[in-house]
Scaffold this active site. Structure first.
Site, mmCIF file in Angstrom:
data_model
loop_
_atom_site.group_PDB
_atom_site.id
_atom_site.type_symbol
_atom_site.label_atom_id
_atom_site.label_comp_id
_atom_site.label_asym_id
_atom_site.label_seq_id
_atom_site.Cartn_x
_atom_site.Cartn_y
_atom_site.Cartn_z
ATOM 1 C CG LEU A 669 -1.880 -1.256 1.255
ATOM 2 C CD1 LEU A 669 -2.620 -1.317 2.579
ATOM 3 C CD2 LEU A 669 -2.866 -1.240 0.092
ATOM 4 C CG ASN A 670 3.376 4.491 2.313
ATOM 5 O OD1 ASN A 670 4.291 4.696 1.511
ATOM 6 N ND2 ASN A 670 3.111 5.309 3.320
ATOM 7 C CE LYS A 672 9.935 8.322 2.895
ATOM 8 N NZ LYS A 672 10.062 9.638 2.288
ATOM 9 N N GLY A 742 3.947 -6.863 9.017
ATOM 10 C CA GLY A 742 4.594 -6.492 10.281
ATOM 11 C C GLY A 742 5.581 -7.514 10.786
ATOM 12 C CD GLU A 743 3.548 -10.687 13.818
ATOM 13 O OE1 GLU A 743 3.785 -11.333 14.834
ATOM 14 O OE2 GLU A 743 2.412 -10.556 13.351
HETATM 15 MO MO1 MOS Z 1 2.808 -9.272 17.388
HETATM 16 S S1 MOS Z 1 3.881 -10.742 18.283
HETATM 17 O O1 MOS Z 1 1.535 -10.055 16.746
HETATM 18 O O2 MOS Z 1 2.702 -7.815 18.126
#
Ligand code: MOS
Length: 776
Positions: A669-670, A672, A742-743
């Site tokens: 999406l972004n 940056k 994120g992970e």
């Molecule tokens: Mo994470 S370990 O799903 O903040």
């Protein structure tokens, strides 16, 4: 053809194929009106462009107010005293010296603490988010070394800290189980999120024994502590029976609900805000400090600020547990896997519900003739362990992807080719089709860009002076989740400004910026006509910034709210509008108004619709639908990770000289903020590979390195140039076509580094971190 063009063509081909498949099959539940969402309508092409963080200037100028920065009248500061034994009871606790100090307002121990209900531990109820379910300062019992035994409130932080240091405690100790080896005979199969983790398909042990080629190894990963740059803290006060808490949180609605249970008040009486958070990684949930500060504030009748010291975070905020993992793979001479075994044991406590689920990547990474996957847990007397960035996958991919590399050496084949040989057609343990899986494409573009063809397959053959140079790769994988509970309020005012409110979180990932972009794109408004409000438990939705699923959760809620808004606007537009008679699914937001999707000349601006209807504003609230897409499809983020390391032949020192992450995470999406997310995950993975290790004294259950001076995380000198690329192939079954990012970045990194170290030196390190003593 350049890599970028190559990837774009690949993306377009794959996109056409998946869109065709999507239309043939039942539409996904989050799509309003049953019509496949055009992924994201490229009206002004905002989504997919580089947009800098909207809150960046506020953060760098200090104007952004974090949890422990809210000033409150008559506020006092909290400090904690921690137990020094792992198990037993408090025999005596002398608070006289602390109480006598100037500035001290209250000393609270189990003797005078208010009566509190048990804390609902995470995963035990939909909104439960306690790190454990132990009573908090309700009796003289001690459950872990570091458990808080006293709270001091004082006029200044220095007075509180000094007073806390003067509290004298004697204990009656009991025999504690603090040694992993001693606990192992009592190992028992663990379940994760309410389901057993055991998967048995065929007779994997027999297939392994019969396979012409095999590896069978044990890998170990140590405990890891959470180290977000912002320490855990809260500023809070009571107004009668109402608790107002400015928290550092990745789950405001969950914290409000759980605190309400603890204090026996209505959920609506707890108001949690968290506008800015300096990193969470799974640790910014509910631990003793918020509960103790709220209890002490009640007792003292004063607002309280609590901010843990770095040592405090190590004493009472749980981290990642240790793992011991067996990975065994049996293969044919052509490389096809006959058997994949991934089993092992982790430590947890009797009072929390988080066994590190390291088998998760093995459930879908490879095709195999048979599977045996399971996690056993033992119970130790220690601080509850918890979620930490890619729980399961980060340490699980270290074992799995090291073993695949070891098998490639055994077979004498390229490790990327071995992975392609075992690329599954459908999810190998469930039979579910993949929604969007382009890991092979990610490997190809990554290998080309990284220069994988320059790698010498024979270990220890490339030397530059004292330095042995090697390359390694590994697969990154992390599931797509979307938890139910996403809801949003969307308000459009007569000046054509849209505001969305959702109880979501910005921990530094770029969420607030990215969702401002998404909403602006969806409504056809410029970004300065859109506000994304979040971080407040009074807003709609139960959204966890965890499991890399917040973006999907927000996306589904915003799509539902947008559909509700369009419905309202079409009603208000009425029969005199060029939009008369159209359904919400037949219009889109363009240049400040609604237009018929296939006829951009049939339009009316938002300002015009509201002014004709004589309305100042229109406001709707809608919930995202149930996440049925995850039942129809096997959905994951993917990456191909490449590391180049230099190992000093004299000292054993390892330096990572280059790293590339080639990702396949749906629509980005972004770019940056996404690049920062990927890089941040990779940096955390480099720490896991080379330095992070909680020193847990098994005699006493005490963490011996509770500071960043002794617990090492990567600093700038440790981080090489990190190159990040992605396929950008949207997943038609995910809101906005996007998978979580994120992970995924931390997964696969430790294995890529370990595999590169083997390529450089011929030494296989199977226990993290890869410190120089293991290479000499
Ligand atoms: Mo994470 S370990 O799903 O903040």
């Amino acid at each position: 053809m350049s890599i970028v063009e190559n990837a774009t063509q690949l993306a377009q081909g794959a996109l056409q194929a998946v869109m065709k498949k999507a239309v043939e099959l039942a539409p996904d539940s989050w799509i309003p009106g049953g019509v496949p969402d055009p992924l994201i309508q490229h009206k002004h092409g905002l989504v997919g462009t580089q947009v800098a963080r909207l809150d960046g200037p506020l953060k760098v100028t200090g104007a952004a107010r974090f949890a422990a920065e809210f000033p409150l009248e008559t506020m006092v500061y909290a400090a904690l005293t921690y137990s020094t034994i792992p198990k037993g009871r408090i025999a005596t606790i002398d608070v006289a010296a602390a109480e006598a100090l100037p500035g001290v307002v209250l000393v609270m121990t189990y003797k005078n603490a208010p009566r509190l209900n048990p804390t609902p531990a995470m995963l035990t109820a939909p909104k439960a988010i306690g790190g454990d379910q132990l009573p908090v300062m309700q009796d003289d019992r001690i459950h872990w070394n570091g458990e808080p035994v006293a709270v001091v409130l004082a006029q200044t932080q220095e007075q509180a800290d000094h007073a806390a240091s003067l509290i004298a405690v004697t204990y009656e100790t009991e025999i504690a189980m603090t040694r992993f080896e001693d606990a192992k005979p009592d190992r028992a199969a663990a379940s994760f999120m309410g389901a057993p983790m055991l998967i048995e398909i065929g007779d994997a042990e027999a297939s392994l024994a019969a396979a012409p080629h095999s590896v069978d190894r044990t890998y170990r990963t140590p405990r890891h502590n959470h180290n977000p740059i912002e320490l855990h803290g809260a500023t809070l006060f009571w107004q009668g029976d109402e608790l107002i808490l400015h928290d550092a949180s990745q789950c405001v609605a969950h914290v409000a609900w759980t605190l309400a249970q603890v204090f026996g008040v209505d959920e609506a009486q707890v108001h949690v805000t968290s506008p800015y958070v300096g990193g969470g990684f799974g640790s910014k949930t509910l631990w003793n400090h918020q509960i103790l500060a709220a209890a002490a504030a009640k007792l003292a009748g004063r607002p309280v600020r609590i901010m843990l010291s770095r040592e405090g975070v190590y004493r009472m905020v749980g981290g990642r547990t240790l793992t011991e993992q067996r990975v065994a793979i049996g293969a044919q001479a052509d490389g096809h896997f006959d058997a994949l075994i991934h089993t092992g044991v982790v430590a947890m406590t009797p009072h929390n519900s988080m066994p590190e689920p390291f088998i998760l990547p093995s459930k879908s990474a490879y095709a195999a003739g048979s599977f045996l996957l399971n996690v056993d847990a033992v119970k130790l007397d220690m601080l509850a362990n918890t979620f930490m960035r890619a729980p399961g996958e980060s340490v699980g991919t270290f074992a799995l992807e090291s073993a695949v590399d070891e098998l490639a050496v055994e077979l004498g084949v390229d490790p990327i080719a071995l992975r392609e040989t075992n690329e599954p057609e459908t999810n190998p343990t469930t039979g579910t089709p993949f929604s969007s899986r382009n890991i092979v494409a990610a490997y190809r573009s990554g290998a080309e860009r990284f220069g994988w063809d320059k790698r010498n397959a024979t270990p220890g053959t490339r030397r530059e002076g004292e330095w042995l140079v090697g390359m390694g790769c590994a697969t990154a994988t992390y599931p797509y989740y979307r938890m139910p509970g996403g809801a949003a309020r969307l308000t459009l005012t007569k000046d054509g400004h849209a505001t969305v409110e959702i109880a979501a979180h910005e921990m530094g990932m770029g969420t607030a910026t990215t969702h401002t972009m998404v909403l602006a794109e969806r409504l056809g408004l410029p970004m300065d006509k859109v506000s994304f409000l979040y971080g407040d438990s009074k807003m709609p939705g139960v959204v966890l910034a965890g499991g890399s699923q917040q973006t999907a959760s927000i996306g589904a809620a915003v799509i539902a709210a947008q559909n509700a808004l369009f419905t309202e606007l079409l009603k208000l537009a009425g029969n005199d509008s060029p939009l008369a008679g159209l359904k919400p699914s037949e219009v889109g937001g363009y240049e400040g108004g609604l237009c018929k999707l296939d006829d951009p000349s049939a339009c009316e601006s938002y300002v015009s619709i509201l002014s004709r209807a004589q309305r100042d504003a229109v406001s709707v609230e809608a919930a995202g639908s149930a996440p049925l897409e995850t039942q129809h499809w096997s959905m994951h983020s993917y990456g191909a990770m490449f590391a180049e390391v230099r190992v000093n032949a004299v000292t054993g020192e390892v330096r990572v000289s280059r790293f590339l992450g080639s990702f396949d995470c749906g629509k980005i999406l972004n770019p940056k903020t996404a690049t920062s997310q990927f890089r941040g995950g990779i940096i955390m993975g480099l720490g896991m590979a080379l330095m992070e290790e909680t020193q847990f004294d098994e005699r006493t259950g005490r963490v011996m390195n509770p500071s960043l001076a002794e617990y090492h995380v990567p600093v700038h000198m440790d981080v090489p140039e990190i190159d990040v690329i992605w396929t950008d192939i949207p997943d038609p079954h995910a809101p906005m076509g996007a998978h979580g990012i994120g992970e995924i970045g931390i997964t696969g990194v430790a294995a890529a580094v370990a595999n590169a170290v083997f390529n450089a030196t011929g030494k296989r390190v199977r226990d993290l971190p890869i410190t120089l003593d293991k290479l000499l």
